[in-house]
Design an enzyme around this catalytic site. Structure first.
Site, short mmCIF file in Angstrom:
data_model
loop_
_atom_site.label_atom_id
_atom_site.label_comp_id
_atom_site.label_asym_id
_atom_site.label_seq_id
_atom_site.Cartn_x
_atom_site.Cartn_y
_atom_site.Cartn_z
N CYS A 116 -3.97 0.56 -2.75
CA CYS A 116 -3.82 -0.63 -1.92
C CYS A 116 -2.79 -1.58 -2.51
CB CYS A 116 -5.15 -1.36 -1.79
SG CYS A 116 -6.45 -0.38 -1.03
N ASN A 153 0.84 -1.19 0.00
CA ASN A 153 0.00 0.00 0.00
C ASN A 153 0.88 1.25 0.00
OD1 ASN A 153 0.55 -0.95 2.72
ND2 ASN A 153 -0.82 0.65 3.49
N CYS A 159 -10.58 -2.88 -4.49
CA CYS A 159 -9.65 -3.94 -4.91
C CYS A 159 -10.41 -5.15 -5.42
CB CYS A 159 -8.73 -4.33 -3.75
SG CYS A 159 -7.48 -3.08 -3.41
N GLU A 215 -3.04 -4.74 -3.19
CA GLU A 215 -3.59 -5.62 -4.21
C GLU A 215 -3.59 -4.94 -5.58
OE1 GLU A 215 -6.04 -6.33 -0.40
OE2 GLU A 215 -4.92 -4.70 -1.32
N CYS A 238 -10.30 -4.46 0.05
CA CYS A 238 -11.40 -3.49 0.09
C CYS A 238 -12.29 -3.68 -1.14
CB CYS A 238 -10.84 -2.07 0.16
SG CYS A 238 -10.13 -1.47 -1.40
#
Length: 139
Positions: A56, A45, A96, A58, A93
């Site tokens: 993020c 992140n 993502c 991901e 999240c």
């Protein structure tokens, strides 16, 4: 996913989390994204004082992989650590999840780890009734 592969992804994700830029939340997240051909892309992140430009782990891993020409993925492992060294199972999240859905099917494996144990979910479980490119292209 086999245990040896999960452990390999965990080590990559842990290393990525250590590189996170999290001066506001002190919540560091690392991700290891596995491509269909076996390549692994890490992400961490990256926070921003304006918050909404924060990216993020991901999505960082996904952006790195896509920018290198990969469009097919089999799984992702996510690990996190707070400013006090505590780890927890951290789920992607909503942004993502939707970004992963752009490239991954409902059966794409999402592995959460606290650094010791694993919890595995499909993207379909985490994002039911998702909106996909097939929905747009088939209309």
């Amino acid at each position: 996913m086999e245990e040896s592969r999960r452990n390999e992804l965990l080590e990559v994700a842990k290393k990525a989390a250590k590189k996170a830029y999290a001066p506001y939340s002190f919540f560091k997240v690392g991700a290891a994204l596995l491509t269909e051909d076996g390549s692994i892309y890490s992400g961490c992140n990256i926070e921003n004082a304006a918050y909404s430009p924060t990216i993020c782990a991901e999505r960082t891993a996904l952006a790195k992989a896509v920018s290198e020409g990969h469009l097919a993925f089999t799984g992702i492992l996510i690990v996190s650590e707070d400013g006090k060294g505590n780890t927890a199972f951290t789920s992607p999240c909503g942004v993502c999840r939707q970004t992963l859905r752009e490239f991954c099917s409902d059966d794409f494996e999402v592995i959460l780890s606290d650094g010791r144990e694993f919890r595995s979910y499909t993207l379909g479980e985490l994002l039911p009734l998702s909106f996909s490119k097939e929905d747009v292209l088939n209309d």
